[in-house]
Design an enzyme around this catalytic site. Structure first.
Site, PDB file in Angstrom:
ATOM      1  N   GLU A   1      -6.147  -7.251  -1.212  1.00 20.24           N
ATOM      2  CA  GLU A   1      -6.481  -7.164   0.215  1.00 20.24           C
ATOM      3  C   GLU A   1      -7.786  -6.404   0.369  1.00 20.24           C
ATOM      4  O   GLU A   1      -7.987  -5.374  -0.264  1.00 20.24           O
ATOM      5  CB  GLU A   1      -5.361  -6.432   0.981  1.00 20.24           C
ATOM      6  CG  GLU A   1      -5.646  -6.332   2.483  1.00 20.24           C
ATOM      7  CD  GLU A   1      -4.596  -5.509   3.231  1.00 20.24           C
ATOM      8  OE1 GLU A   1      -3.383  -5.753   3.057  1.00 20.24           O
ATOM      9  OE2 GLU A   1      -5.006  -4.612   3.991  1.00 20.24           O
TER      10      GLU A   1
ATOM     11  N   GLU B   1       0.828  -1.210   0.000  1.00 24.07           N
ATOM     12  CA  GLU B   1       0.000   0.000   0.000  1.00 24.07           C
ATOM     13  C   GLU B   1       0.858   1.255   0.000  1.00 24.07           C
ATOM     14  O   GLU B   1       1.143   1.809   1.083  1.00 24.07           O
ATOM     15  CB  GLU B   1      -0.947  -0.002   1.202  1.00 24.07           C
ATOM     16  CG  GLU B   1      -2.032  -1.050   1.101  1.00 24.07           C
ATOM     17  CD  GLU B   1      -3.112  -0.916   2.162  1.00 24.07           C
ATOM     18  OE1 GLU B   1      -2.948  -0.113   3.109  1.00 24.07           O
ATOM     19  OE2 GLU B   1      -4.125  -1.635   2.033  1.00 24.07           O
TER      20      GLU B   1
HETATM   21  C1  IDC Z   1      -3.261  -3.999  10.266  1.00 20.96           C
HETATM   22  C2  IDC Z   1      -3.502  -5.172  11.177  1.00 20.96           C
HETATM   23  C3  IDC Z   1      -3.210  -4.788  12.599  1.00 20.96           C
HETATM   24  C4  IDC Z   1      -1.810  -4.222  12.676  1.00 20.96           C
HETATM   25  C5  IDC Z   1      -1.673  -3.061  11.694  1.00 20.96           C
HETATM   26  C6  IDC Z   1      -0.266  -2.476  11.670  1.00 20.96           C
HETATM   27  O1  IDC Z   1      -4.827  -5.617  10.989  1.00 20.96           O
HETATM   28  O2  IDC Z   1      -3.354  -5.905  13.441  1.00 20.96           O
HETATM   29  O3  IDC Z   1      -1.571  -3.768  13.984  1.00 20.96           O
HETATM   30  O4  IDC Z   1      -1.959  -3.518  10.399  1.00 20.96           O
HETATM   31  O5  IDC Z   1       0.628  -3.321  11.070  1.00 20.96           O
HETATM   32  C7  IDC Z   1      -4.139  -2.201   5.614  1.00 20.96           C
HETATM   33  C8  IDC Z   1      -2.803  -2.846   5.663  1.00 20.96           C
HETATM   34  C9  IDC Z   1      -2.749  -3.881   6.745  1.00 20.96           C
HETATM   35  C10 IDC Z   1      -3.540  -3.443   7.976  1.00 20.96           C
HETATM   36  C11 IDC Z   1      -5.002  -3.351   7.582  1.00 20.96           C
HETATM   37  C12 IDC Z   1      -5.930  -2.980   8.732  1.00 20.96           C
HETATM   38  O6  IDC Z   1      -2.409  -3.399   4.428  1.00 20.96           O
HETATM   39  O7  IDC Z   1      -1.385  -4.084   7.081  1.00 20.96           O
HETATM   40  O8  IDC Z   1      -3.392  -4.435   8.954  1.00 20.96           O
HETATM   41  N1  IDC Z   1      -5.123  -2.368   6.513  1.00 20.96           N
HETATM   42  O9  IDC Z   1      -5.603  -1.744   9.265  1.00 20.96           O
HETATM   43  N2  IDC Z   1      -4.550  -1.333   4.724  1.00 20.96           N
HETATM   44  C13 IDC Z   1      -5.778  -0.901   5.056  1.00 20.96           C
HETATM   45  C14 IDC Z   1      -6.162  -1.562   6.195  1.00 20.96           C
END
Ligand code: IDC
Length: 460
Positions: free
Chosen positions: A378, A286
């Site tokens: 994702e 991302e």
């Molecule tokens: C989130 C995980 C969470 C973690 C956070 C930081 O769900 O447990 O603490 O990352 O690493 C994304 C990202 C993905 C995120 C997810 C939800 O690709 O890494 O995971 N998210 O926030 N993009 C939009 C949402």
């Protein structure tokens, strides 16, 4: 053999065929409506309506139908604006499905309640014209028996054809599957038992392997993480699933920060997995806080490294604004359409979280899908934090749209993280049960029900 869709036809023949001789031509009209109750419980139910326009193209439509029992009510609907007055229900198209070409279909749905009985509605009409038509599904493959074998057996080496992901028969397919959580944190969720469940019970086509680069990920132990990724590629391959190798950049948002690491990592995994047919490379999860030009520059440096080792694999490129095609940064897909990455056999990532990203994001995807090869590598059923409640209506609207457009997807996450996006309840990965419904969260149950339906992969 073409499948004749189940219809609410009243016996009339296909409406919408123009007669060759006779009175002056009028606009061809007609429609079919296929109504299905997908689940029912005491006093409530969920239903889907597939509407097909059999007449001239329409740029705006309203579907009408009648509820036979006075107690039947639409509670909440999706993919249309719903209203009900007495027994008369109407559903009006929304931004991204308002236009229906001749022969085009759209899937709507709603959660309803009832007090007495719950018979199927009657008198379906589209823009006032009764839906009495019948239709054969043009997307059905001309083959008789459904394909047998695992997803990778049937589809083989994938490639991009036009805006689609295509299989070894050069036919568009949709892969439906799950993403791991960060493998640095949730390694215990990815053993033989859980991956057996993913392949056999969930009938998943795909495992996305989320290898964070920061946050105690790859940068702390490049060799160790490379080995872990390769191990998961092998485990997916053994179960007939595709493996999406996700270089999970997130913070910092500029992928160029990790350019050298990306080159090292991808030259290694691409060389090691070059002969496999189940690998797809996702080079930047991302990008955020960075221009499309910078992302494109990164892609044009990393892709040749992959191609040098593994020339025929599909590569997915992240997009601006957390892979929102720029929408979350106030832009849109035109920046990519007008300035595409200079490489063949690539797709662009689109990510969404259903509780945060709704109609304007869906409108972008439905528009962009005719111009760019998209892969939803994702998405979550919850908010963009990864937590909060499942937004069921928005999630279903999204999944229906992706199905219609044949866009492949991976859901965040196949893990037992203590957050709404996880498919398993906390603690599940310490145990051995990955199959019963008792270990599923609301999000997990929804995704399992969607992913485990039969694939319809063309075989010729
Ligand atoms: C989130 C995980 C969470 C973690 C956070 C930081 O769900 O447990 O603490 O990352 O690493 C994304 C990202 C993905 C995120 C997810 C939800 O690709 O890494 O995971 N998210 O926030 N993009 C939009 C949402």
């Amino acid at each position: 053999m073409k499948r004749l869709l189940a219809l609410l036809a009243t016996g009339a023949s296909v409406v919408g065929l123009t007669v060759l001789a006779g009175p002056p031509a009028q606009a061809a009209t007609g429609c079919s409506a296929e109504y299905t109750i997908t689940s029912q419980w005491a006093g409530g139910f969920q239903a889907g309506v597939k509407v097909t326009n059999l007449g001239d193209p329409v740029s705006d439509w309203t579907l009408g139908f009648t509820m036979p029992d006075t107690g039947q009510k639409v509670v909440q609907g999706w993919n249309a604006t719903w209203s009900q007055s007495g027994s008369a229900v109407t559903a009006t198209g929304v931004d991204w499905n308002r236009t229906l070409a001749t022969g085009a279909s759209t899937d709507l749905g709603f959660v309803g309640s009832f007090t007495g009985s719950n018979p199927a509605p009657t008198s379906f009409s589209l823009n006032g014209v009764p839906c009495t038509g019948s239709v054969t599904d043009p997307t059905d493959p001309p083959t008789d028996p459904p394909a047998t074998g695992t997803p990778t057996d049937v589809n083989g080496q994938l490639h991009v054809c036009g805006v689609h992901l295509c299989n070894q028969y050069d036919r568009p397919i949709q892969l439906r599957g799950m993403s791991t959580h960060g493998i640095q944190w949730f390694g215990s969720c990815y053993g033989d038992a859980s991956l057996d469940a993913l392949a056999d019970d969930w009938k998943s086509d795909l495992l996305r392997v989320a290898m964070y680069v920061q946050e105690d990920g790859y940068e702390t132990d490049p060799d160790g993480f490379t080995r872990q990724v390769n191990r998961l590629v092998d485990m997916a391959e053994a179960r007939g699933m595709y493996a999406l190798i996700d270089f999970h950049t997130l913070t910092p948002g500029d992928p160029n920060y990790n350019l050298d690491r990306a080159k090292t990592f991808f030259s290694s995994v691409a060389a090691r997995n070059a002969d496999k047919k189940n690998v797809i490379y996702e080079i930047a999860n991302e990008p955020n806080g960075v221009s499309w030009a910078a992302v494109k520059n990164y892609a044009e440096q990393v892709i040749p490294v992959i191609r040098a080792a593994d020339p025929d694999a599909v590569v997915i490129v992240g997009t601006r604004g957390w892979s929102s095609l720029g929408v979350s940064d106030g832009s849109n897909e035109s920046e990519v359409v007008n300035n595409p990455v200079n490489a063949a056999n690539i797709m662009y990532a689109f990510h969404f979280y259903a509780a945060s990203h709704k109609d304007n994001y869906r409108a972008t995807v439905s528009r962009a899908a005719s111009q760019l090869p998209l892969f939803v590598s994702e998405f979550g059923t919850v908010s963009a934090t990864g937590g909060g409640a499942v937004d069921r209506a928005s999630s279903i609207a999204w999944l229906d749209l992706l199905d219609q457009l044949k866009i492949s997807y991976a859901n965040w996450t196949f893990s037992d993280a203590d957050e709404g996006s996880a498919a398993f309840k906390p603690g599940t990965c310490n145990g051995s049960d990955f199959s019963s419904s008792a270990v599923l969260t609301e999000s997990g149950a929804l995704l399992k029900s969607r992913i485990s339906t039969a694939d319809n992969f063309p075989t010729s």
